[in-house]
Design an enzyme around this catalytic site. Structure first.
Site, PDB file in Angstrom:
ATOM      1  N   LYS A  48      -0.541 -19.650   1.032  1.00 16.56           N
ATOM      2  CA  LYS A  48      -0.468 -20.456   2.359  1.00 16.56           C
ATOM      3  C   LYS A  48      -1.065 -21.569   2.162  1.00 16.56           C
ATOM      4  O   LYS A  48      -1.937 -21.933   1.469  1.00 16.56           O
ATOM      5  CB  LYS A  48      -0.869 -19.594   3.427  1.00 16.56           C
ATOM      6  CG  LYS A  48      -2.520 -19.331   3.358  1.00 16.56           C
ATOM      7  CD  LYS A  48      -3.137 -18.574   4.492  1.00 16.56           C
ATOM      8  CE  LYS A  48      -4.586 -18.532   4.583  1.00 16.56           C
ATOM      9  NZ  LYS A  48      -5.149 -17.573   5.661  1.00 16.56           N
ATOM     10  N   ARG A 147      -7.827 -10.672  16.324  1.00 16.32           N
ATOM     11  CA  ARG A 147      -7.050 -12.149  15.980  1.00 16.32           C
ATOM     12  C   ARG A 147      -5.445 -11.366  16.240  1.00 16.32           C
ATOM     13  O   ARG A 147      -5.011 -10.986  17.445  1.00 16.32           O
ATOM     14  CB  ARG A 147      -7.108 -12.635  14.841  1.00 16.32           C
ATOM     15  CG  ARG A 147      -7.831 -13.808  14.860  1.00 16.32           C
ATOM     16  CD  ARG A 147      -8.102 -14.738  13.469  1.00 16.32           C
ATOM     17  NE  ARG A 147      -7.242 -14.197  12.374  1.00 16.32           N
ATOM     18  CZ  ARG A 147      -7.502 -14.589  11.155  1.00 16.32           C
ATOM     19  NH1 ARG A 147      -8.522 -15.456  10.927  1.00 16.32           N
ATOM     20  NH2 ARG A 147      -6.818 -13.972   9.968  1.00 16.32           N
ATOM     21  N   TYR A 281     -20.660 -47.876   8.156  1.00 17.02           N
ATOM     22  CA  TYR A 281     -20.712 -47.986   9.393  1.00 17.02           C
ATOM     23  C   TYR A 281     -22.256 -47.588   9.851  1.00 17.02           C
ATOM     24  O   TYR A 281     -22.516 -46.456   9.575  1.00 17.02           O
ATOM     25  CB  TYR A 281     -19.502 -47.312   9.980  1.00 17.02           C
ATOM     26  CG  TYR A 281     -18.287 -47.939   9.809  1.00 17.02           C
ATOM     27  CD1 TYR A 281     -17.982 -49.110  10.129  1.00 17.02           C
ATOM     28  CD2 TYR A 281     -17.244 -46.918   9.150  1.00 17.02           C
ATOM     29  CE1 TYR A 281     -16.626 -49.500   9.877  1.00 17.02           C
ATOM     30  CE2 TYR A 281     -15.932 -47.629   8.859  1.00 17.02           C
ATOM     31  CZ  TYR A 281     -15.794 -48.825   9.397  1.00 17.02           C
ATOM     32  OH  TYR A 281     -14.287 -49.325   9.070  1.00 17.02           O
ATOM     33  N   MET A 329     -12.788 -43.858   6.515  1.00 18.00           N
ATOM     34  CA  MET A 329     -11.416 -43.160   6.610  1.00 18.00           C
ATOM     35  C   MET A 329     -10.889 -43.062   4.853  1.00 18.00           C
ATOM     36  O   MET A 329     -10.191 -42.297   4.485  1.00 18.00           O
ATOM     37  CB  MET A 329     -10.377 -43.938   7.341  1.00 18.00           C
ATOM     38  CG  MET A 329      -9.063 -43.367   7.410  1.00 18.00           C
ATOM     39  SD  MET A 329      -7.600 -44.195   8.313  1.00 18.00           S
ATOM     40  CE  MET A 329      -8.597 -43.745   9.854  1.00 18.00           C
TER      41      MET A 329
END
Length: 402
Positions: A48, A147, A281, A329
């Site tokens: 998956k 779940r 940053y 990013m």
């Protein structure tokens, strides 16, 4: 003709980013896992989420070649993509929503995980339209995870309806299964409790007339450490890719497993800066002295966790450095402490650790998460380069398809 200015030799070129996937290591992991569970227990390779970020189709083929008996996916789209690639091995898909492609899955011979009556209603309706081909369904019991899965109080109704549809020739109940909540916590009493509930729900279904081909409960941690949960089949996900499912259980090496993914990038820029220079940053990192900075062109858009800012380890120039300041990013910075590293040098974020590089587990600790997330989140603009596609160790192409 003017004389050219001599150029400083550059380091060997490395790609901007590269996730190298060692299919030889994956095959070895399959064999190691099969050795742990024994010859009477089959192994499902869970592929998956694009094989936990490693590439579903090449990893599925490698796992099957090494002796995996089943494949597992979460979504039907993942399962159908494997069939479209020509993979016809037994395949279970378990995460369905109303309106999903039931008929396509039936016609592709995919086993469908069923957790409630609504899903059974949709799959039987699709089976009526599937040119007489019965659906293969595996009933999932909620033994305590809370779940997906059918609660014990609703189990009799689900079993009865499945047997009624089976009697009409619309489906075949091929499996009974469940999932453990805390198998990665050694000795937790919930493990035994869930095994007991599973045995009870399995016994009820079989007494009612279900004759499953497979009964399965164990995920990776249970496959490694809870033999009473093995039943007919174990579902191995993260362990397949050479990552320990829990540091409390042991390292990958403790279980004879080898990490399959190696994530690296190319140093894009090296420059000297003075003491007191802010980096990235917010200037959460300020140089204490005159130093050199190296820029690595990978960021959170590539799956490098921003939460590891100031903590993530990277092997550059033969030394493990730490991310300096915030991960952006598309890029982050490491403080090279005055060392000279040429642009184009390789920066290794994680791998098997053989050459002193960090591991995915090291990044998980730096980001306060689990190693599952570190490998799975690597983004699509990082090319997967599959190596050792055959046992001879040769690679037939960068996309793993030959």
């Amino acid at each position: 003709m003017s004389e050219m200015t001599p150029q400083t030799p550059r380091a060997p070129h490395h790609p901007r980013a590269r996730a190298e996937i060692d299919l030889g290591a994956l095959r070895a992991n399959v064999r190691a896992l099969r050795g742990r569970v024994g010859p009477d227990v089959r192994l499902m390779a869970v592929v998956k989420a694009d094989a936990y970020g490693h590439g579903a189709v090449p990893c599925a083929r490698a796992a099957l070649a090494a002796g995996a008996h089943w494949l597992g996916t979460a979504t039907p789209q993942e399962a159908l993509a494997l069939r479209a690639a020509g993979i016809d091995a037994p395949l279970l898909c378990w995460l369905w929503t109303p309106g999903d492609p039931w008929r396509e899955a039936i016609e592709a011979g995919i086993d469908i995980g069923i957790s409630g009556l609504w899903a059974l209603t949709e799959v039987t309706a699709a089976a009526r339209a599937a040119a007489g081909r019965p659906a293969r369904v595996q009933l999932k019991a909620d033994t305590g995870l809370g779940r997906n899965g059918c609660q014990p109080s609703d189990w009799p109704a689900l079993v009865a309806e499945a047997l009624r549809a089976q009697g009409e020739g619309l489906l075949r109940v091929t499996g009974i299964w469940s999932h453990l909540a805390r198998a990665d916590e050694p000795g937790d009493p919930s493990i035994t409790a869930q095994v007991d509930v599973f045995r009870d729900m399995l016994a009820y279904a079989e007494k009612a007339g279900v004759e499953p081909e497979v009964r399965h409960l164990a995920n990776s941690p249970a496959a490694l450490t809870v033999p009473e949960a093995h039943f007919d089949l174990v579902r191995t996900g993260i362990a397949l890719y050479g990552v320990s499912p829990s540091p409390e259980l042991g390292t990958a090496a403790d279980f004879g497993l080898r990490p399959v993914m190696r994530l690296s990038g190319s140093v894009a820029l090296v420059k000297g800066v003075p003491a007191g220079h802010g980096v990235s940053y917010g200037h959460h990192y300020v140089t204490e002295r005159e130093t050199t900075l190296g820029l690595v062109p990978l960021g959170y858009a590539d799956g490098v966790p921003r939460h590891a800012s100031g903590r993530g380890p990277v092997l550059v120039g033969g030394k493990v450095r730490t991310v300096a300041g915030r991960i952006a990013m598309d890029q982050f910075v490491v403080d090279l402490s005055g060392d000279t590293v040429e642009p184009g040098a390789q920066a290794v974020l994680f791998g098997a650790g053989d050459e002193g590089e960090p591991t995915a587990e090291d990044w998980a600790r730096a980001a306060d998460t689990i190693a599952y997330e570190i490998v799975t989140r690597i983004g699509s603009r990082v090319p997967r380069v599959h190596i050792n596609e055959t046992d001879s160790g040769t690679s037939s192409g960068a996309d793993g398809t030959g």
